[in-house]
Design a protein around this motif. Structure first.
Motif, PDB file in Angstrom:
ATOM      1  N   GLY A 563       0.831  -1.194   0.000  1.00 22.70           N
ATOM      2  CA  GLY A 563       0.000   0.000   0.000  1.00 22.70           C
ATOM      3  C   GLY A 563       0.870   1.250   0.000  1.00 22.70           C
ATOM      4  O   GLY A 563       2.002   1.244   0.484  1.00 22.70           O
ATOM      5  N   LEU A 564       0.335   2.330  -0.540  1.00 19.48           N
ATOM      6  CA  LEU A 564       1.091   3.575  -0.578  1.00 19.48           C
ATOM      7  C   LEU A 564       1.087   4.236   0.799  1.00 19.48           C
ATOM      8  O   LEU A 564       0.121   4.122   1.560  1.00 19.48           O
ATOM      9  N   MET A 565       2.165   4.948   1.092  1.00 22.05           N
ATOM     10  CA  MET A 565       2.275   5.731   2.325  1.00 22.05           C
ATOM     11  C   MET A 565       2.396   7.197   1.940  1.00 22.05           C
ATOM     12  O   MET A 565       3.461   7.657   1.520  1.00 22.05           O
ATOM     13  N   ALA A 566       1.303   7.901   2.053  1.00 18.48           N
ATOM     14  CA  ALA A 566       1.297   9.326   1.717  1.00 18.48           C
ATOM     15  C   ALA A 566       1.659  10.138   2.950  1.00 18.48           C
ATOM     16  O   ALA A 566       1.436   9.721   4.086  1.00 18.48           O
ATOM     17  N   SER A 567       2.225  11.310   2.715  1.00 17.04           N
ATOM     18  CA  SER A 567       2.381  12.293   3.785  1.00 17.04           C
ATOM     19  C   SER A 567       1.867  13.647   3.317  1.00 17.04           C
ATOM     20  O   SER A 567       1.442  14.464   4.122  1.00 17.04           O
ATOM     21  N   SER A 568       1.876  13.876   2.011  1.00 20.32           N
ATOM     22  CA  SER A 568       1.215  15.032   1.397  1.00 20.32           C
ATOM     23  C   SER A 568       0.537  14.562   0.118  1.00 20.32           C
ATOM     24  O   SER A 568       1.076  13.695  -0.581  1.00 20.32           O
ATOM     25  N   THR A 569      -0.611  15.127  -0.192  1.00 19.08           N
ATOM     26  CA  THR A 569      -1.299  14.840  -1.450  1.00 19.08           C
ATOM     27  C   THR A 569      -1.958  16.129  -1.926  1.00 19.08           C
ATOM     28  O   THR A 569      -1.900  17.159  -1.253  1.00 19.08           O
ATOM     29  N   ARG A 574      -2.887  20.557   4.779  1.00 16.57           N
ATOM     30  CA  ARG A 574      -1.644  21.331   4.839  1.00 16.57           C
ATOM     31  C   ARG A 574      -0.479  20.387   4.601  1.00 16.57           C
ATOM     32  O   ARG A 574      -0.602  19.171   4.777  1.00 16.57           O
ATOM     33  N   GLY A 575       0.645  20.949   4.178  1.00 15.16           N
ATOM     34  CA  GLY A 575       1.793  20.138   3.823  1.00 15.16           C
ATOM     35  C   GLY A 575       2.365  19.362   4.993  1.00 15.16           C
ATOM     36  O   GLY A 575       2.200  19.723   6.164  1.00 15.16           O
ATOM     37  N   GLU A 576       3.082  18.303   4.681  1.00 12.79           N
ATOM     38  CA  GLU A 576       3.602  17.402   5.708  1.00 12.79           C
ATOM     39  C   GLU A 576       4.548  18.089   6.684  1.00 12.79           C
ATOM     40  O   GLU A 576       4.557  17.766   7.880  1.00 12.79           O
ATOM     41  N   ASP A 577       5.319  19.050   6.199  1.00 15.89           N
ATOM     42  CA  ASP A 577       6.276  19.720   7.091  1.00 15.89           C
ATOM     43  C   ASP A 577       5.618  20.829   7.900  1.00 15.89           C
ATOM     44  O   ASP A 577       6.089  21.169   8.990  1.00 15.89           O
ATOM     45  N   PRO A 726       6.427  -0.390   6.730  1.00 18.62           N
ATOM     46  CA  PRO A 726       5.797  -1.288   5.759  1.00 18.62           C
ATOM     47  C   PRO A 726       4.942  -0.516   4.757  1.00 18.62           C
ATOM     48  O   PRO A 726       4.058   0.237   5.145  1.00 18.62           O
ATOM     49  N   GLY A 727       5.224  -0.702   3.483  1.00 11.89           N
ATOM     50  CA  GLY A 727       4.473  -0.010   2.449  1.00 11.89           C
ATOM     51  C   GLY A 727       5.392   0.620   1.427  1.00 11.89           C
ATOM     52  O   GLY A 727       6.621   0.413   1.437  1.00 11.89           O
ATOM     53  N   VAL A 728       4.786   1.414   0.551  1.00  9.61           N
ATOM     54  CA  VAL A 728       5.515   2.065  -0.541  1.00  9.61           C
ATOM     55  C   VAL A 728       5.393   3.568  -0.363  1.00  9.61           C
ATOM     56  O   VAL A 728       4.293   4.114  -0.419  1.00  9.61           O
ATOM     57  N   PRO A 729       6.509   4.275  -0.144  1.00 14.11           N
ATOM     58  CA  PRO A 729       6.427   5.724   0.045  1.00 14.11           C
ATOM     59  C   PRO A 729       5.934   6.428  -1.215  1.00 14.11           C
ATOM     60  O   PRO A 729       6.382   6.131  -2.320  1.00 14.11           O
ATOM     61  N   ASP A 730       5.013   7.354  -1.022  1.00 14.80           N
ATOM     62  CA  ASP A 730       4.525   8.190  -2.119  1.00 14.80           C
ATOM     63  C   ASP A 730       5.007   9.610  -1.867  1.00 14.80           C
ATOM     64  O   ASP A 730       4.694  10.193  -0.827  1.00 14.80           O
ATOM     65  N   ILE A 731       5.765  10.145  -2.803  1.00 19.18           N
ATOM     66  CA  ILE A 731       6.319  11.491  -2.658  1.00 19.18           C
ATOM     67  C   ILE A 731       5.532  12.433  -3.549  1.00 19.18           C
ATOM     68  O   ILE A 731       5.526  12.287  -4.781  1.00 19.18           O
ATOM     69  N   TYR A 732       4.831  13.363  -2.951  1.00 21.99           N
ATOM     70  CA  TYR A 732       4.055  14.342  -3.705  1.00 21.99           C
ATOM     71  C   TYR A 732       5.006  15.382  -4.286  1.00 21.99           C
ATOM     72  O   TYR A 732       6.003  15.750  -3.652  1.00 21.99           O
ATOM     73  N   GLN A 733       4.711  15.868  -5.454  1.00 20.72           N
ATOM     74  CA  GLN A 733       5.617  16.722  -6.213  1.00 20.72           C
ATOM     75  C   GLN A 733       6.285  17.809  -5.357  1.00 20.72           C
ATOM     76  O   GLN A 733       5.629  18.625  -4.715  1.00 20.72           O
ATOM     77  N   GLY A 734       7.603  17.777  -5.340  1.00 20.42           N
ATOM     78  CA  GLY A 734       8.377  18.801  -4.644  1.00 20.42           C
ATOM     79  C   GLY A 734       8.568  18.582  -3.170  1.00 20.42           C
ATOM     80  O   GLY A 734       9.356  19.295  -2.531  1.00 20.42           O
TER      81      GLY A 734
END
Length: 902
Positions: A563-569, A574-577, A726-734
């Motif tokens: 499964g994907l692991m999002a932190s920002s989408t 608001r952004g992850e940071d 566990p999972g697949v990191p998803d990196i949102y643009q930038g």
């Protein structure tokens, strides 16, 4: 799968990013270490679309992005670099637009259209409602907003509502030709009032065939001019259509088709129909067959009638091509809800991962102090759960009144056939439907023709019990009846059919009720700690212990290791940071309350009275605004930089307007309160204006620095967790660099990739970038280093065993540590700090705890790892294992560690 899932990189197409731009970014993505480009919707969408979720043609790439040629060039580049492609696909709804030929066909021919069953239309309604008028229909007709026009591009006569064009049923064109001489009229009527054409283009061809004939052109022009001059004739033509124009306000209660949430321009699609599924998936299946598609992300899977059936059909379609295409779904899991294993997919897009990480970095021990500070500022206490229930009722009965009417009709049809239920009143049933939905703790249940899952029976029974115990319904029997409908608890075949119809529509509606009430209302009202007001989040779940986090990761490994692991989408608030920075407020609520009090006092002159007993901004909005201000300011922000202040002021002003409209307390999208919004705008502008408020912003920024530095440490920690859990990191643009975005459209701003490419190619290592941490490069360097480790052993970080590691010593509660291992002897150990504000102490200028300050704190290694020799791939040095890893040594160079052993 053809390419192992290592990590995805999501690009938002449109707004300056097309296939050519994406093609040129392939080397950068390769260098970063991702395995797949994850593309937002790229098929043809409504004109001017900024996001692509209003698709109008599932089988045509958006011309503005580069069309077929552009897509193929991008795809070729991806394949040449051995990167895969995951497409964001929108099966639940399409854009209501003249560019949507399926929709045009339905409007033209009504029930006789070959696409009549493509869309989820209530054909029992008298007309298809088109709620696009800016005023009531009668007034629009009187004011001359309605007319008949000839569309040269389409070569046909159309109906125009102030520029919004609709097709006319050719069999009704006699209303136009009635003004032409007798002989010519008869010829025209015979020619253009024929039966429904087999070819969708035939109608245009009929016009095109004769448009060059001066006699025809003159007759048609005369007819159009005459009918436009006669409002009664124009009205008669309007009334002869399968559709009906209406004031936009009527949509909420009279719309004759299922829509996406409350957006009338997005019509529900019936993917449960085999023909519809086949036609809408033709191109994605072709791309899979050509090996140009490696994965698909299903948008809003809860919106389709039968998610399980849809996903099975999709998987079978891919399998028939002998292609292993990954399937991820946008699915929000709430509370203890888990992904349905019967769906047999890779997993979700990862909102539940954001929630798990939030719990890890929020100090639950200080919850009462933060709650008290918030209540004091507001002058009252707020009950989040009561607020959510109230808003779910309000959304269902007002914003989604049309959907409630349909559901009540379905329930009444079944009730009237039963002796014990035929005396149920419509009002009682309607309120019972609302109450069950208001008490449903999940976005939807999954009852269908293949059965009633036991976990859904439990959820439904609990919701019914809560609804019956409440005071919103007068009798419990109608509520119990709604519960039976939802569980298909009937023996009569007619009742089962009726219950299925009700349950299908109810399940498609409750997700909209939940999302609009919680994410798009309450999350803009309840501002205690806005970092927790995230998609899928539960703001009253205020921090978790380390053991609970490990339990969540064990569930991820069991349910969705890929499964994907999002932190920002594109959907995060608001952004992850920004969230990472705001988590630190939970560690020092009194300090934050003092900063807010000073700010409120300094800005009291800019708080304006509006209405009886109210001010703008109101206290809840103001408390939340200061958090948004803290979250949006770049780490390297210079208060003396006028350009930077102006740019942030514009972003904050737009955000503040959206926030209060979504909150729906003093203003809203449908009824904007100009005095309130104008005062709020002046307040935000004053905060950002040095001329207005002098050194206020500089003083605020100075006071907030401990949170900024600690927030950067949280950023590094949550990034490494995401890259190794566990999972697949998803990196949102930038977002490989700091992401301090506000809610959309702010989080869809164009990314300066040139600057990112330059920073990533400067030769610095992770440790080299730490001293200049404010530019965000240290986060990007860490990301690239960890991804290189994943590339070497992708299964280690997905299906590999997850082992929580014990931490001992004085600061054990400040550390999260876990190991990943596979069956081939490879091991990865992740060590990150938590509660960063307390850990760094006063006056820290770099997000790096003093190594000596760790004292005796150590990570104990299990016996099978004792004595192993590790390589720290971030600090690039060997680490001796032994029975324990002393943090004063392991974290001597960097505040986080990723240790690998073969």
């Amino acid at each position: 799968m053809s390419r192992p899932l290592v990590a995805t990189y999501r690009l938002q197409f449109r707004e300056g990013t097309g296939f050519a731009e994406a093609r040129d970014l392939v080397p950068y993505m390769k260098t970063l270490g991702v395995s797949h480009l994850y593309a937002s919707p790229i098929f043809a969408a409504s004109p001017g679309s900024t996001h692509g979720y209003d698709v109008v043609d599932y089988n045509r790439f958006e011309d503005d992005l580069g069309g077929d040629a552009g897509f193929n060039a991008m795809s070729d580049r991806l394949m040449a670099e051995d990167l895969g492609l995951i497409l964001d696909f929108v099966p639940n709804h399409m854009g209501v637009s003249p560019e949507n030929l399926w929709w045009e066909d339905v409007l033209r021919w009504g029930r006789e259209s070959r696409h009549a069953d493509t869309f989820d239309i209530s054909w029992d309604a008298e007309k298809i409602l088109i709620p696009t008028l800016g005023k009531p229909y009668g007034q629009a007709l009187e004011d001359g907003d309605l007319s008949v026009v000839f569309d040269e591009k389409r070569s046909e006569i159309r109906f125009s509502a102030a520029g919004y064009e609709l097709p006319l049923d050719p069999r009704t064109l006699s209303h136009v030709f009635a003004f032409v001489e007798h002989d010519e009229r008869d010829r025209l009527v015979r020619r253009f009032s024929a039966a429904v054409p087999a070819d969708g283009e035939e109608l245009g061809e009929r016009f095109a065939e004769h448009i060059a004939d001066p006699t025809f052109l003159a007759a048609m022009t005369k007819g159009i001019k005459a009918v436009n001059a006669d409002s009664q004739a124009l009205h008669a033509l309007h009334e002869a259509q399968a559709w009906r124009l209406a004031w936009w306000r009527l949509a909420r209660e009279k719309l004759s088709y299922r829509r996406f949430f409350e957006i009338a321009d997005l019509i529900g699609v019936r993917q449960e129909m085999r023909r519809v599924f086949r036609e809408s998936h033709r191109t994605v299946l072709r791309l899979a067959r050509e090996r140009r598609l490696d994965g698909i992300r299903i948008d809003h899977v809860d919106g389709v009638a039968d998610p399980k059936g849809y996903l099975q059909e999709l998987d079978q379609a891919f399998q028939s091509l002998r292609r292993d295409v990954t399937i991820h779904v946008e699915k929000i899991l709430t509370g203890p809800e888990r992904l349905r294993q019967s769906w047999d997919i890779e997993g979700t897009t990862g909102y539940e991962f954001i929630t798990a990480v939030a719990g890890l970095f929020v100090d639950g021990d200080r919850e009462e102090a933060m709650t008290s500070a918030y209540a004091r500022f507001l002058g009252e206490s707020e009950d989040l759960r009561a607020m959510i229930a109230e808003q779910k009722r309000a959304i269902f009965t007002h914003n989604l009144a049309g959907e409630l009417t349909v559901l009540t009709d379905e329930a009444m049809a079944v009730a009237e056939r039963g002796l014990a239920t035929r005396d149920f009143g419509r009002d009682d049933l309607s309120r019972s439907v609302v109450e069950v939905a208001a008490n449903l703790p999940v976005y939807r249940t999954y009852v269908g023709v293949d059965g009633v899952p036991a976990k859904d029976v439990e959820v439904i029974d609990d919701a019914v019990a809560l609804a019956q115990a409440g005071r919103a319904v007068e009798a419990s029997e109608p509520v119990a009846f709604v519960g039976r409908l939802l569980k298909l608890a009937f023996e009569d075949g007619r009742d089962i059919t009726g219950a299925l119809n009700f349950t299908r529509r109810f399940q498609q509606t409750t997700g909209a009720v939940m999302a609009k009430a919680v994410e798009d209302t309450v999350f803009y009202r309840y501002n205690r700690l806005i970092a927790l007001n995230e998609v899928g989040g539960e703001p009253d779940h205020y921090g978790t212990d380390i053991a609970a986090f490990h339990d969540e990761m064990a569930i991820r490994l069991e349910d969705q290791p890929n499964g994907l692991m999002a932190s920002s989408t594109h959907d995060t608030k608001r952004g992850e940071d920004a969230r990472a920075r705001l988590y630190t407020l939970s560690e020092a609520p009194e300090r934050w309350a003092a900063i807010v009090a000073d700010a409120a006092n300094a800005l009291k002159a800019y708080r304006e009275p509006v209405g009886e007993g109210h001010v703008s901004p109101d206290p809840a909005t103001e408390w939340g605004f200061y958090q948004s201000l803290l979250g949006v300011l770049p780490a390297d922000f210079d208060p003396a930089d006028a350009k930077a202040r102006d740019e942030i002021a514009a972003r904050l002003t737009a955000f503040a307007e959206k926030a209060v409209r979504e909150a729906k307390r003093f203003t809203s999208w449908t009824s904007p309160a100009e005095p309130y919004e104008t005062a709020l705008k002046r307040f935000v502008e004053a905060v950002m204006s040095r001329k207005e408020t002098g050194e206020f912003l500089a003083e605020f920024w100075t006071a907030a620095q401990p949170f900024v530095v600690a927030g950067a440490l949280n950023s590094l920690a949550q990034t490494l967790v995401k890259l190794t859990a566990p999972g697949v990191p998803d990196i949102y643009q930038g977002t490989e660099f700091y992401d301090l975005s506000l809610v959309d459209p702010d989080n869809r701003r164009k990314v300066d990739f040139a600057a990112r490419e330059k920073a990533m190619s400067d030769g610095r290592k992770v440790a080299d970038a730490l001293p200049g941490w404010r530019d965000g490069a240290v986060k990007a360097k860490l990301t690239a280093a960890a991804l290189k480790a994943r590339i070497k052993a992708p299964e280690l970080f997905t299906t590999g065993r997850y082992l929580p590691l014990e931490v001992t010593g004085a600061k054990k509660d400040h550390v999260v540590a876990f190991a990943r291992s596979d069956g081939e002897g490879r091991v990865a150990v992740t060590i990150v700090p938590r509660m960063a504000l307390q850990l760094l102490g006063e006056g820290a200028s770099v997000p790096m705890p003093d190594p000596a300050g760790w004292g005796d704190t150590a990570v104990r290694l299990p016996s099978h790892l004792a004595g192993a020799r590790f390589d720290d791939i971030l600090s690039e040095r060997p680490v001796a294992g032994g029975s324990a890893l002393r943090l004063s040594e392991v974290l001597a160079t960097l505040p986080v560690a990723l240790l690998l052993a073969d």
